[in-house]
Structures are given as structure tokens and as C-alpha cells.
Design a protein around this motif. Structure first.
Motif, PDB file in Angstrom:
ATOM      1  N   SER A   1      27.670  55.266  14.871  1.00  0.00           N
ATOM      2  CA  SER A   1      28.472  55.100  13.730  1.00  0.00           C
ATOM      3  C   SER A   1      27.700  55.436  12.262  1.00  0.00           C
ATOM      4  CB  SER A   1      29.036  53.672  13.735  1.00  0.00           C
ATOM      5  OG  SER A   1      27.691  52.683  13.626  1.00  0.00           O
ATOM      6  N   GLY A   2      28.546  55.673  11.253  1.00  0.00           N
ATOM      7  CA  GLY A   2      28.422  55.996  10.053  1.00  0.00           C
ATOM      8  C   GLY A   2      27.792  57.560   9.859  1.00  0.00           C
ATOM      9  N   ASN A   3      28.302  58.414  10.584  1.00  0.00           N
ATOM     10  CA  ASN A   3      27.638  59.782  10.681  1.00  0.00           C
ATOM     11  C   ASN A   3      26.041  59.772  10.607  1.00  0.00           C
ATOM     12  OD1 ASN A   3      30.354  60.585  10.061  1.00  0.00           O
ATOM     13  ND2 ASN A   3      29.714  62.130   8.916  1.00  0.00           N
ATOM     14  N   ARG A   4      25.583  58.990  11.637  1.00  0.00           N
ATOM     15  CA  ARG A   4      24.213  58.923  11.938  1.00  0.00           C
ATOM     16  C   ARG A   4      23.745  59.462  13.358  1.00  0.00           C
ATOM     17  NH1 ARG A   4      22.861  52.780  11.179  1.00  0.00           N
ATOM     18  NH2 ARG A   4      24.803  52.595  12.262  1.00  0.00           N
ATOM     19  N   ILE A   5      22.612  60.040  13.278  1.00  0.00           N
ATOM     20  CA  ILE A   5      22.306  60.596  14.541  1.00  0.00           C
ATOM     21  C   ILE A   5      20.923  60.162  14.793  1.00  0.00           C
ATOM     22  CG2 ILE A   5      21.675  62.913  15.731  1.00  0.00           C
ATOM     23  CD1 ILE A   5      24.099  62.939  12.699  1.00  0.00           C
ATOM     24  N   LEU A   6      20.934  59.788  16.400  1.00  0.00           N
ATOM     25  CA  LEU A   6      19.751  59.073  16.574  1.00  0.00           C
ATOM     26  C   LEU A   6      19.129  60.266  17.463  1.00  0.00           C
ATOM     27  CD1 LEU A   6      18.465  56.028  16.941  1.00  0.00           C
ATOM     28  CD2 LEU A   6      19.455  56.167  19.217  1.00  0.00           C
ATOM     29  N   THR A   7      17.693  60.181  17.358  1.00  0.00           N
ATOM     30  CA  THR A   7      16.876  61.147  18.362  1.00  0.00           C
ATOM     31  C   THR A   7      15.456  60.601  18.189  1.00  0.00           C
ATOM     32  OG1 THR A   7      16.358  63.444  18.197  1.00  0.00           O
ATOM     33  CG2 THR A   7      16.338  62.224  16.210  1.00  0.00           C
ATOM     34  N   THR A   8      14.623  61.268  18.842  1.00  0.00           N
ATOM     35  CA  THR A   8      13.173  60.871  19.044  1.00  0.00           C
ATOM     36  C   THR A   8      12.364  61.281  17.522  1.00  0.00           C
ATOM     37  OG1 THR A   8      12.649  63.027  19.986  1.00  0.00           O
ATOM     38  CG2 THR A   8      13.224  61.202  21.261  1.00  0.00           C
TER      39      THR A   8
ATOM     40  N   ALA B   1      21.098  68.050   8.012  1.00  0.00           N
ATOM     41  CA  ALA B   1      20.943  66.605   8.198  1.00  0.00           C
ATOM     42  C   ALA B   1      19.684  66.131   7.631  1.00  0.00           C
ATOM     43  CB  ALA B   1      20.837  66.214   9.697  1.00  0.00           C
ATOM     44  N   ARG B   2      19.510  64.931   7.473  1.00  0.00           N
ATOM     45  CA  ARG B   2      18.010  64.462   6.669  1.00  0.00           C
ATOM     46  C   ARG B   2      17.666  63.035   7.500  1.00  0.00           C
ATOM     47  NH1 ARG B   2      18.848  60.179   3.204  1.00  0.00           N
ATOM     48  NH2 ARG B   2      21.032  59.580   2.624  1.00  0.00           N
ATOM     49  N   VAL B   3      16.354  62.900   7.488  1.00  0.00           N
ATOM     50  CA  VAL B   3      15.799  61.662   7.927  1.00  0.00           C
ATOM     51  C   VAL B   3      16.066  60.547   7.117  1.00  0.00           C
ATOM     52  CG1 VAL B   3      13.685  60.570   9.134  1.00  0.00           C
ATOM     53  CG2 VAL B   3      14.162  63.150   9.432  1.00  0.00           C
ATOM     54  N   ILE B   4      16.440  59.516   7.707  1.00  0.00           N
ATOM     55  CA  ILE B   4      16.862  58.063   6.708  1.00  0.00           C
ATOM     56  C   ILE B   4      15.650  56.926   7.449  1.00  0.00           C
ATOM     57  CG2 ILE B   4      19.314  58.662   6.136  1.00  0.00           C
ATOM     58  CD1 ILE B   4      20.280  56.840   8.323  1.00  0.00           C
ATOM     59  N   ALA B   5      15.338  57.026   8.702  1.00  0.00           N
ATOM     60  CA  ALA B   5      14.472  56.003   9.312  1.00  0.00           C
ATOM     61  C   ALA B   5      13.874  56.453  10.281  1.00  0.00           C
ATOM     62  CB  ALA B   5      15.123  54.819   9.562  1.00  0.00           C
ATOM     63  N   THR B   6      12.397  56.130  10.492  1.00  0.00           N
ATOM     64  CA  THR B   6      11.701  56.612  11.798  1.00  0.00           C
ATOM     65  C   THR B   6      10.563  55.360  12.034  1.00  0.00           C
ATOM     66  OG1 THR B   6       9.896  57.550  10.574  1.00  0.00           O
ATOM     67  CG2 THR B   6      11.643  58.959  10.997  1.00  0.00           C
TER      68      THR B   6
ATOM     69  N   LEU C   1      18.897  60.060  11.788  1.00  0.00           N
ATOM     70  CA  LEU C   1      19.204  60.949  10.738  1.00  0.00           C
ATOM     71  C   LEU C   1      20.598  60.760  10.268  1.00  0.00           C
ATOM     72  CD1 LEU C   1      18.373  64.304  12.961  1.00  0.00           C
ATOM     73  CD2 LEU C   1      16.912  62.892  11.693  1.00  0.00           C
ATOM     74  N   HIS C   2      21.007  61.510   9.044  1.00  0.00           N
ATOM     75  CA  HIS C   2      22.269  61.402   8.623  1.00  0.00           C
ATOM     76  C   HIS C   2      23.001  62.588   8.100  1.00  0.00           C
ATOM     77  CE1 HIS C   2      25.318  60.261   5.162  1.00  0.00           C
ATOM     78  NE2 HIS C   2      25.662  59.217   6.173  1.00  0.00           N
ATOM     79  N   CYS C   3      23.988  62.894   8.232  1.00  0.00           N
ATOM     80  CA  CYS C   3      24.839  63.984   8.133  1.00  0.00           C
ATOM     81  C   CYS C   3      26.271  63.730   7.625  1.00  0.00           C
ATOM     82  CB  CYS C   3      25.004  65.179   9.394  1.00  0.00           C
ATOM     83  SG  CYS C   3      25.874  66.392   9.274  1.00  0.00           S
ATOM     84  N   VAL C   4      26.696  64.531   6.390  1.00  0.00           N
ATOM     85  CA  VAL C   4      28.068  64.056   5.783  1.00  0.00           C
ATOM     86  C   VAL C   4      29.071  64.860   6.241  1.00  0.00           C
ATOM     87  CG1 VAL C   4      26.661  63.103   3.638  1.00  0.00           C
ATOM     88  CG2 VAL C   4      27.260  65.603   3.791  1.00  0.00           C
ATOM     89  N   ASP C   5      28.630  66.156   6.907  1.00  0.00           N
ATOM     90  CA  ASP C   5      29.812  66.815   7.474  1.00  0.00           C
ATOM     91  C   ASP C   5      30.764  66.406   8.100  1.00  0.00           C
ATOM     92  OD1 ASP C   5      30.957  69.301   8.676  1.00  0.00           O
ATOM     93  OD2 ASP C   5      29.593  70.467   7.673  1.00  0.00           O
TER      94      ASP C   5
END
Length: 496
Positions: free
Chosen positions: A65-72, A95-100, A109-113
Motif C-alpha cells: 500500500s501507499g506506492n511502496r515497494i518491499l525488497t531486500t 524509486a527511492r529508498v525510504i527505510a532499510t 522503496l517509494h515510487c510516485v508513478d
């Protein structure tokens, strides 16, 4: 342009517009998986005034949710730029990293597209249910969705493959030839986990499970980020009968031995070396460190801390100390990398360094040690290997680090010392040093470094103090150094 050509061009433009409109209007039927394309650039561990040439890495992420992408976390570590690619779409979405958190190998990650709306966001499975069919998902070279069947094999608590931290992981068997970390595994439409590693020989994938992912997301969504709990002590199994007898355990069954407590941790306030931990939060621990988990079966007891508790909470512990039973309370906090003698620095941030008279001073870190390759135990000094393997959590005094001369840039001012590598420094200009701050202070006090004391070496390194300043200028020009030092307080953006 003639009329026929103009008409043909207008038709092509109209067709492209209609195709784009159809694509944008397409319902969210694709699985919420995206390819994550990363341009990585790390600080050169052997020439810390510069960064290495950029390298490319690719893996996967899952839209939530919220245009966020979960990855490693390992995939986006040292990322200079990140792009996303959707299924069946050639365009790249920045995209940009918002938390690790390298302690659980997760990143957000977050992407506004707006094209992400084509995908329906996924939710992680919060329960530990492992039965039922599983589906692993990735993209092909032509960006088509590729599904593979998967089957759960086992759950266990182990060290992560990309950072020296423990976590619950699931092993799954899949017929998919996994082509990138971060590939998701789904169960009944929910995110079962993210694949961290995959063996093409055994077809077994190591998966970071949904409950761990859910806890990470909950903590990120409730700032400040609290991370995952740690008690802060080192232990080992207690199966040897002679050791058990020496500890005065008598007929007492089970228990593990406390070897050391990390300074500043909750364990340091409640436990002592040679304590025997018999039970944690009411769960009896056997002599190998396992307990019976109601959801997962036989499991190592650190899962009771990192998997069942949160930072700020307190665990009840049943001990045996000097042969006598004892109850204790252990406060749980997040493991503090910065307080370690040799921090692991898995994020590979720029670390303090000084180049003086061609001598390259820096502190040891886990990432620097690992940069020597898989055989670092053989290539580095044996004392460094001992410190990293056995003492890296335990600074003798708060703030202490291991300062080394990592290498020497050849110049007439340092003739005779040019073969030095990874030599441990104990004093500079006659002043004891316990970290790079002490090295800078010693240099600033006299204007240069003219004398260095090395561990277990009876003779100091000496350089001509009158020639060191000119040598610094010549070496700076020769190696194109934008600066010869980094104290860790300057703005990173000013560095190359």
C-alpha cells in the motif's frame, strides 16, 4: 511532407495514444511484483577518498500500500539510483529508498508513478501457517510474469546470508529457476515471503517469511523506527557433561551457557558470564539452545527475543548462577552497531580515514574485512581475525575501535614502510589512540603525523616531520584526492 505521409503519421500517433490509454485503463490483474534495477556505488575500502566504479544489480520487489515497494536490503545497499520495471512494460519508473534494516534484510522503496496502479498491492501473511500450495513469481527476459510451484520444507532460525544477524527463515522447494533476490512467494493471495537466496542444484530457496515482513512494516509505519529486539549476549550450547558438572548443574537438565554480555545491553545489567539460561519467557531451553514453539515446533531460543518480543519490552529469564537458581529480568533493545569494537557497517557508509605521509589510517569494520574476499581469514593478520571472530561486540572501553594502517602510498618520506598492510596502531606521535578521533587529535596537536606505534612491534615508524606536509601535497595531486581526511561529520554530498 505530402498528404499521404501526414495521414499515415497521424494514424500512428492516434494508435499509440489509444494503446497508452488502454494500458493505463487496464485493470489491476498483474501480480504485484516489479523488477528492481539498481546502480550501486561503494566507497573504495582501500582508497577511501574515492568511490568505486558503479555496478548494476537486479532483483525484485513487491508492491504494498501507499506506492511502496518491499525488497531486500542487500539488493539496494549502496544504491546510487533505483528504477522499477512493471510486468510487460518497458518504461523505467524511478524509486527511492525510504527505510532499510540490514538486521532483517528488508528495505522499503517509494515510487510516485501512477502506472503502479496497474498492480493490486499485496499484504504479508502475518500467521505462521505453512500448509497449502505456494507460488513463486518472477519476470522473464521479455518482462512476462513467470509463476512456479513451491512447497514449504522447514522453518529455522539462522544467520542471514547477507549480514551477521539472525532471523527466522523458511526453506521452500520450487520448480522456478529463480533469477534474482527479492522474488516473492505467495500463499492464498498473501505474501508468504521474499526469496533471499536460491540454489539451482537443490532447487531450495531461503525465504524471509511474512510475519517478519509484517513486523518490519508495522515498525516503519509507526515512527520512530524501533527495529527488532535484542538481549545483547553471546551464548553457546551446553552439552558437555564435564562442563555441566564444573558449573554445578547436578541433575539439572537443559540450559545454555552465557559467554559474554555486550556493554550497554539489557543482558549486561542482568546476566553474567558463566550463567546458565534454563528458560526464557517461561519456555524451557534444552542443552543445544532449542525450545518447543507452539507455531513452529523446535526452534532456537533467540527467536523468542527477535521474533516474539519488541524493543522496549522485558523478558523473564530463569538462570543457574554458581549452582543456584535465580530469576532475572532482561530489558530488550535494538542491537547498536555503532557501539561495537568492530562494527559490521553493512550499509557501507563512508568511514573516517586519514592519509598522512602516504600512510592510510582507518578503523576496522566488518565490511572492510569482508572486502578482502572469502579467504580474508588467511590474508589478514591473525590478531585481526581473532578480534573480528571473538571480540567485535566488546570494546574494552566505550567508543573504542581498532585503528589500522590499511596500506601505504609509496613516497620517499615513507621509504621502508611501503609493505605495511592492516597493521594495528596503538599510538600516534606518542599519544595512545583508541579510535580515529584520537588520531586526528594527535595529528592536529603537532601539525602532522611523524611517529606511529604499532601493536607488537618494538620500534616506532618515524617520518621526517619537515617533509610530511610537502609529501601530502604531492600525493594528493598524484592520486587526485579531493581531500586527505574524512572525520565522519562532513556532508557526504561533497565527496566524489
Amino acid at each position: 511532407m505530402n498528404t499521404a505521409c501526414a495521414t499515415q503519421l497521424a494514424a500512428l500517433v492516434l494508435a499509440a495514444t489509444i494503446a497508452r490509454a488502454d494500458e493505463d485503463a487496464r485493470p489491476a490483474t498483474d501480480p504485484p511484483v516489479v523488477q528492481v534495477l539498481v546502480t550501486q556505488q561503494i566507497v573504495d575500502p582501500f582508497a577511501p577518498w574515492q568511490k568505486r566504479r558503479p555496478e548494476a544489480a537486479a532483483g525484485y520487489g513487491v508492491l504494498i500500500s501507499g506506492n511502496r515497494i518491499l525488497t531486500t536490503e542487500h539488493l539496494v545497499r549502496n544504491a546510487a539510483h533505483i528504477d522499477l520495471r512493471l510486468p510487460r512494460v518497458g518504461a523505467l519508473l524511478p524509486a527511492r529508498v525510504i527505510a532499510t534494516d540490514p538486521q532483517v534484510n528488508l528495505a522499503l522503496l517509494h515510487c510516485v508513478d501512477e502506472r503502479l496502479a496497474r498492480l493490486a498491492p499485496a499484504d504479508p501473511a502475518r500467521d505462521f501457517e505453512r500448509s497449502g500450495p505456494l507460488t513463486a513469481v518472477q519476470l522473464t527476459d521479455s518482462h512476462e510474469v513467470q509463476n512456479g510451484d513451491a512447497q514449504f520444507i522447514r522453518a529455522h532460525y539462522t544467520t542471514l546470508p547477507t549480514a551477521p544477524h539472525g532471523s527466522l527463515v523458511f526453506d521452500v522447494l520450487t520448480d522456478l529457476s529463480v533469477n534474482g533476490q527479492g522474488a516473492p512467494v505467495f500463499r492464498n493471495g498473501r505474501l508468504f515471503g521474499l526469496i533471499m537466496t536460491h540454489s539451482s542444484a537443490t532447487r531450495i530457496a531461503t525465504v524471509l517469511p511474512g510475519p517478519v515482513i509484517a513486523r518490519f512494516m508495522d515498525s516503519v509505519g509507526d515512527p520512530p523506527y524501533g527495529g527488532f529486539a535484542s538481549a545483547g549476549f553471546v551464548w553457546r550450547p551446553l552439552a558437555d557433561p564435564a562442563t555441566r558438572e564444573w558449573l554445578g548443574m547436578g541433575q539439572q537438565a537443559g540450559g545454555v551457557l552465557v559467554l559474554a554480555c555486550i556493554p550497554g545491553s539489557g543482558a549486561a545489567q542482568a546476566l553474567r558470564p558463566n550463567d546458565v539460561v534454563l528458560a526464557w519467557d517461561g519456555k524451557a531451553i534444552d542443552e543445544l539452545g532449542y525450545y518447543d514453539d507452539p507455531d513452529l515446533g523446535r526452534m532456537l531460543f533467540p527467536f523468542l527475543i527477535k521474533g516474539r518480543r519488541a524493543t522496549g519490552e522485558t523478558s523473564s529469564v530463569r538462570l543457574l548462577r554458581d549452582g543456584q537458581p535465580l530469576d532475572a529480568e532482561v530489558a530488550l533493545t535494538r542491537a547498536d552497531e555503532s557501539a561495537m569494537l568492530i562494527p559490521d557497517n553493512t550499509a557501507n557508509a563512508r568511514e573516517p580515514f586519514l592519509v598522512e605521509g602516504g600512510l592510510v589510517f582507518r578503523e576496522l569494520s566488518g565490511s572492510y574485512i569482508q572486502s578482502h574476499g572469502s579467504g580474508w581469514e588467511r590474508s589478514l593478520d591473525a590478531h585481526i581475525g581473532y578480534l573480528y571472530a571473538s571480540r567485535r561486540f566488546f570494546p574494552p572501553t566505550p567508543g573504542q575501535r581498532v585503528v589500522v594502517i590499511s596500506g601505504v602510498l609509496p613516497h620517499p618520506v615513507n621509504v621502508g614502510y611501503q609493505q605495511l598492510q592492516n597493521a594495528i596502531v596503538t599510538a600516534v606521535n606518542g599519544r595512545p589512540v583508541s579510535n580515529m578521533g584520537d588520531v586526528f587529535a594527535a595529528r592536529d596537536a603537532e601539525g602532522c603525523v611523524s611517529r606511529v606505534t604499532l601493536k607488537d612491534v618494538g620500534v616506532d615508524i618515524a617520518m621526517d616531520a619537515l617533509k610530511v606536509p610537502s609529501a601530502n601535497e604531492e600525493l594528493s595531486a598524484l592520486y587526485r584526492m579531493p581531500r586527505r581526511e574524512w572525520r565522519g561529520t562532513e556532508e557526504e554530498e561533497t565527496q566524489p
